[in-house]
Design a protein around this motif. Structure first.
Motif, mmCIF file in Angstrom:
data_model
loop_
_atom_site.group_PDB
_atom_site.id
_atom_site.type_symbol
_atom_site.label_atom_id
_atom_site.label_comp_id
_atom_site.label_asym_id
_atom_site.label_seq_id
_atom_site.Cartn_x
_atom_site.Cartn_y
_atom_site.Cartn_z
ATOM 1 N N ASN A 1 0.799 -1.223 0.000
ATOM 2 C CA ASN A 1 0.000 0.000 0.000
ATOM 3 C C ASN A 1 0.829 1.269 0.000
ATOM 4 O OD1 ASN A 1 0.423 0.393 3.076
ATOM 5 N ND2 ASN A 1 -0.525 -1.626 2.935
ATOM 6 N N GLY A 2 2.114 1.167 0.373
ATOM 7 C CA GLY A 2 2.957 2.356 0.333
ATOM 8 C C GLY A 2 3.083 2.951 -1.054
ATOM 9 N N ARG A 3 2.864 2.151 -2.096
ATOM 10 C CA ARG A 3 2.959 2.668 -3.464
ATOM 11 C C ARG A 3 1.914 3.745 -3.741
ATOM 12 N NH1 ARG A 3 4.815 -1.612 -8.036
ATOM 13 N NH2 ARG A 3 6.470 -2.676 -6.872
ATOM 14 N N TRP A 4 0.814 3.741 -2.957
ATOM 15 C CA TRP A 4 -0.216 4.760 -3.171
ATOM 16 C C TRP A 4 -0.299 5.751 -2.019
ATOM 17 C CZ3 TRP A 4 -0.513 0.077 -5.570
ATOM 18 C CH2 TRP A 4 -0.712 0.121 -6.951
ATOM 19 N N ALA A 5 0.695 5.742 -1.128
ATOM 20 C CA ALA A 5 0.801 6.871 -0.207
ATOM 21 C C ALA A 5 0.975 8.112 -1.079
ATOM 22 C CB ALA A 5 1.997 6.691 0.716
ATOM 23 N N PRO A 6 0.247 9.194 -0.823
ATOM 24 C CA PRO A 6 0.247 10.319 -1.771
ATOM 25 C C PRO A 6 1.627 10.819 -2.160
ATOM 26 C CG PRO A 6 -1.476 10.612 -0.149
ATOM 27 C CD PRO A 6 -0.704 9.404 0.285
ATOM 28 N N HIS A 7 2.562 10.930 -1.195
ATOM 29 C CA HIS A 7 3.876 11.477 -1.549
ATOM 30 C C HIS A 7 4.669 10.497 -2.403
ATOM 31 C CE1 HIS A 7 4.527 9.192 2.142
ATOM 32 N NE2 HIS A 7 5.840 9.267 2.018
ATOM 33 N N PHE A 8 4.622 9.203 -2.076
ATOM 34 C CA PHE A 8 5.325 8.231 -2.901
ATOM 35 C C PHE A 8 4.699 8.137 -4.288
ATOM 36 C CE2 PHE A 8 7.025 5.539 0.880
ATOM 37 C CZ PHE A 8 8.124 6.377 0.962
ATOM 38 N N ALA A 9 3.366 8.143 -4.334
ATOM 39 C CA ALA A 9 2.682 8.009 -5.622
ATOM 40 C C ALA A 9 2.983 9.198 -6.527
ATOM 41 C CB ALA A 9 1.179 7.865 -5.403
ATOM 42 N N TRP A 10 3.004 10.426 -5.959
ATOM 43 C CA TRP A 10 3.277 11.601 -6.784
ATOM 44 C C TRP A 10 4.716 11.562 -7.309
ATOM 45 C CZ3 TRP A 10 6.005 16.002 -7.853
ATOM 46 C CH2 TRP A 10 5.365 16.970 -8.633
ATOM 47 N N MET A 11 5.657 11.177 -6.455
ATOM 48 C CA MET A 11 7.053 11.094 -6.903
ATOM 49 C C MET A 11 7.234 10.001 -7.953
ATOM 50 S SD MET A 11 9.400 11.972 -3.549
ATOM 51 C CE MET A 11 8.776 10.666 -2.495
ATOM 52 N N ARG A 12 6.549 8.869 -7.752
ATOM 53 C CA ARG A 12 6.629 7.792 -8.744
ATOM 54 C C ARG A 12 6.120 8.271 -10.108
ATOM 55 N NH1 ARG A 12 2.574 4.296 -7.105
ATOM 56 N NH2 ARG A 12 1.232 5.344 -8.603
ATOM 57 N N GLU A 13 4.983 8.969 -10.109
ATOM 58 C CA GLU A 13 4.417 9.437 -11.370
ATOM 59 C C GLU A 13 5.280 10.538 -11.992
ATOM 60 O OE1 GLU A 13 1.977 8.029 -13.050
ATOM 61 O OE2 GLU A 13 1.954 6.524 -11.450
ATOM 62 N N ALA A 14 5.947 11.342 -11.151
ATOM 63 C CA ALA A 14 6.866 12.353 -11.690
ATOM 64 C C ALA A 14 8.028 11.685 -12.408
ATOM 65 C CB ALA A 14 7.373 13.252 -10.559
ATOM 66 N N ILE A 15 8.519 10.590 -11.841
ATOM 67 C CA ILE A 15 9.604 9.846 -12.496
ATOM 68 C C ILE A 15 9.111 9.229 -13.792
ATOM 69 C CG2 ILE A 15 11.115 7.834 -12.271
ATOM 70 C CD1 ILE A 15 11.242 8.466 -9.255
ATOM 71 N N ARG A 16 7.912 8.611 -13.756
ATOM 72 C CA ARG A 16 7.358 7.989 -14.957
ATOM 73 C C ARG A 16 7.124 9.012 -16.055
ATOM 74 N NH1 ARG A 16 2.394 4.123 -13.398
ATOM 75 N NH2 ARG A 16 2.618 3.581 -15.595
ATOM 76 N N ALA A 17 6.818 10.250 -15.668
ATOM 77 C CA ALA A 17 6.591 11.312 -16.644
ATOM 78 C C ALA A 17 7.895 11.920 -17.150
ATOM 79 C CB ALA A 17 5.710 12.403 -16.036
ATOM 80 N N GLY A 18 9.038 11.472 -16.621
ATOM 81 C CA GLY A 18 10.332 11.972 -17.073
ATOM 82 C C GLY A 18 10.696 13.343 -16.540
ATOM 83 N N LEU A 19 10.056 13.777 -15.447
ATOM 84 C CA LEU A 19 10.263 15.144 -14.977
ATOM 85 C C LEU A 19 11.644 15.368 -14.377
ATOM 86 C CD1 LEU A 19 6.788 15.984 -13.400
ATOM 87 C CD2 LEU A 19 7.587 16.322 -15.749
ATOM 88 N N ILE A 20 12.285 14.318 -13.853
ATOM 89 C CA ILE A 20 13.650 14.510 -13.323
ATOM 90 C C ILE A 20 14.674 13.742 -14.161
ATOM 91 C CG2 ILE A 20 12.793 14.907 -10.982
ATOM 92 C CD1 ILE A 20 13.911 12.121 -10.243
ATOM 93 N N GLY A 21 14.245 13.204 -15.278
ATOM 94 C CA GLY A 21 15.169 12.463 -16.123
ATOM 95 C C GLY A 21 15.577 11.149 -15.487
ATOM 96 N N GLU A 22 16.725 10.654 -15.874
ATOM 97 C CA GLU A 22 17.211 9.368 -15.359
ATOM 98 C C GLU A 22 17.582 9.490 -13.881
ATOM 99 O OE1 GLU A 22 20.803 6.155 -16.269
ATOM 100 O OE2 GLU A 22 20.386 7.805 -17.665
ATOM 101 N N VAL A 23 17.062 8.582 -13.063
ATOM 102 C CA VAL A 23 17.324 8.602 -11.620
ATOM 103 C C VAL A 23 18.742 8.109 -11.348
ATOM 104 C CG1 VAL A 23 16.669 7.586 -9.392
ATOM 105 C CG2 VAL A 23 14.897 8.279 -11.026
ATOM 106 N N SER A 24 19.413 8.766 -10.403
ATOM 107 C CA SER A 24 20.764 8.333 -10.020
ATOM 108 C C SER A 24 20.849 7.885 -8.567
ATOM 109 C CB SER A 24 21.779 9.461 -10.258
ATOM 110 O OG SER A 24 21.429 10.608 -9.501
ATOM 111 N N SER A 25 20.048 8.492 -7.677
ATOM 112 C CA SER A 25 20.138 8.116 -6.263
ATOM 113 C C SER A 25 18.801 8.299 -5.562
ATOM 114 C CB SER A 25 21.212 8.932 -5.538
ATOM 115 O OG SER A 25 20.833 10.293 -5.462
ATOM 116 N N ILE A 26 18.600 7.473 -4.539
ATOM 117 C CA ILE A 26 17.420 7.554 -3.675
ATOM 118 C C ILE A 26 17.908 7.466 -2.234
ATOM 119 C CG2 ILE A 26 15.227 6.496 -3.016
ATOM 120 C CD1 ILE A 26 15.120 5.233 -5.821
ATOM 121 N N ASP A 27 17.525 8.429 -1.417
ATOM 122 C CA ASP A 27 17.924 8.441 -0.012
ATOM 123 C C ASP A 27 16.687 8.528 0.867
ATOM 124 O OD1 ASP A 27 21.065 8.810 0.366
ATOM 125 O OD2 ASP A 27 20.457 9.882 -1.449
ATOM 126 N N VAL A 28 16.590 7.613 1.819
ATOM 127 C CA VAL A 28 15.486 7.588 2.776
ATOM 128 C C VAL A 28 16.075 7.680 4.180
ATOM 129 C CG1 VAL A 28 13.636 6.195 3.772
ATOM 130 C CG2 VAL A 28 13.954 6.251 1.290
#
Length: 358
Positions: free
Chosen positions: A152-179
């Motif tokens: 269900n974390g995939r549809w937490a609003p913040h994760f879902a919006w960031m996921r869709e931003a990546i799918r839309a190519g808004l930040i280009g190729e991803v290089s790093s993820i920090d949690v």
């Protein structure tokens, strides 16, 4: 270059946030009757989500009948309450079942449901053995039904919006993820959760292993190095400090957890790409603010929903959309095997003290 680039803030002009499809999906017309197998604590959030979505739960099952009756009476008074899951699977009017018992009990129920021709939403982790998981994914294909996982974390609003931003190519190729997470998980003291040695790295962090894989959908994780420690002051049995470094072919992810923080809690995620950066932060998972920085400026979308509301609506909604559209759901079991493999490898690494190659 001023101060070796350390003083550069980039373009911070405020711009309008793009309208991304981050909200829980709903099928256009498909509204099957649902069955719920397992009426434990988490089922409250499942049933609350389904009622809010306007879905009908026709049967609720639990091996302790009184629990099934209580959930039925609270959420879907017209539903059948039973202590035999086979009664649910035998009903021709139920097309989709939500299966929530613990993993050891869940695998045979999932298998029986697939063989009965039911589409299945399985609680996470849907298997504790990758071979079992692959076999169930294959069985779903053979039976012509969908098998999805309640990540269900995939549809937490913040994760879902960031996921869709990546799918839309808004930040280009991803290089790093920090949690980085600091929260209070001491409510588990005295509960069965306290007996899970890797409570943080396995039971909790599986959401973040899955999130990382969702943000890097086209790459397989190659190696992970993880470690756990007990805080000197903690009284809960499992180690409450954990971290993991994950190598993909062209992405590195770093996860840090402290589950014994009573004051000043924070949950922060930063995703960097070739053309932009995504950040989310807040005092807890249900209170997150998101920002996107690109050459055009910075936007801060006003997000609706929260993890538990949107998350549980999202997993079932995506499964129903996939059935209606005859496609694989985003949270399909075969894709989830990447997340499981990564989580299991992290646990092995923490136990061995050595990096583990997947």
């Amino acid at each position: 270059m001023s101060e070796y680039g350390l003083a550069s803030l980039g373009d911070s002009r405020e711009i309008a946030a793009p309208d991304l499809p981050y909200r829980p999906p709903m099928p256009a017309a498909y509204r099957p009757r649902l069955g719920l197998i397992g009426a434990g604590g988490i089922s409250e959030y499942h049933l609350r989500a389904y009622r809010a979505m306007g879905l009908e739960v026709a049967a609720i099952c639990n091996r302790t009948l009184a629990k099934a009756v209580a959930r039925r009476d609270e959420f879907f008074p017209e539903a059948e309450a039973t202590d035999d899951y086979r009664r649910v699977l035998a009903r021709d009017d139920i097309a989709v079942v939500d299966i929530t018992p613990h993993p050891a009990e869940r695998v045979p129920i999932v298998e029986a449901a697939l063989r009965a021709g039911k589409h299945v939403l399985s609680q996470k982790p849907f298997a504790t053995d990758l071979a079992d998981g692959a076999r169930l994914a294959d069985l779903a294909d053979e039976c012509g039904v969908k098998l999805a996982v309640n990540q269900n974390g995939r549809w937490a609003p913040h994760f879902a919006w960031m996921r869709e931003a990546i799918r839309a190519g808004l930040i280009g190729e991803v290089s790093s993820i920090d949690v980085s997470m600091q929260w209070d998980h001491t409510w588990t003291a005295g509960t069965p959760f306290e007996e899970i040695r890797h409570l943080v790295l396995y039971d909790f962090a599986i959401h973040w292993f899955d999130m990382v894989c969702a943000m890097v959908p086209d790459q397989m994780p190659e190696r992970v190095f993880a470690s756990v420690r007990r805080a000197g002051y903690q009284r809960v049995k499992p180690p409450f400090l954990a971290c993991a470094a994950i190598d993909f072919p062209a992405v590195q992810a770093r996860l840090c957890f402290n589950a014994h923080v009573a004051h000043g809690q924070e949950d922060r995620t930063v995703i960097c790409g070739e053309n932009g950066t995504l950040r989310s932060s807040g005092p807890r998972l249900n209170e997150q603010s998101v920002a996107l920085w690109t050459a055009e400026g910075c936007c801060r979308p006003a997000l609706e929903g929260d993890w538990f509301t949107s998350g549980f609506q999202g997993t079932m909604g995506e499964l129903l959309c996939a059935i209606e559209e005859d496609r694989a759901p985003l949270n399909n079991a075969r894709d989830n095997l990447r997340s499981l493999a990564l989580c299991f490898a992290a646990v092995r690494s923490a136990d061995s003290g050595e990096p583990v190659r997947l």
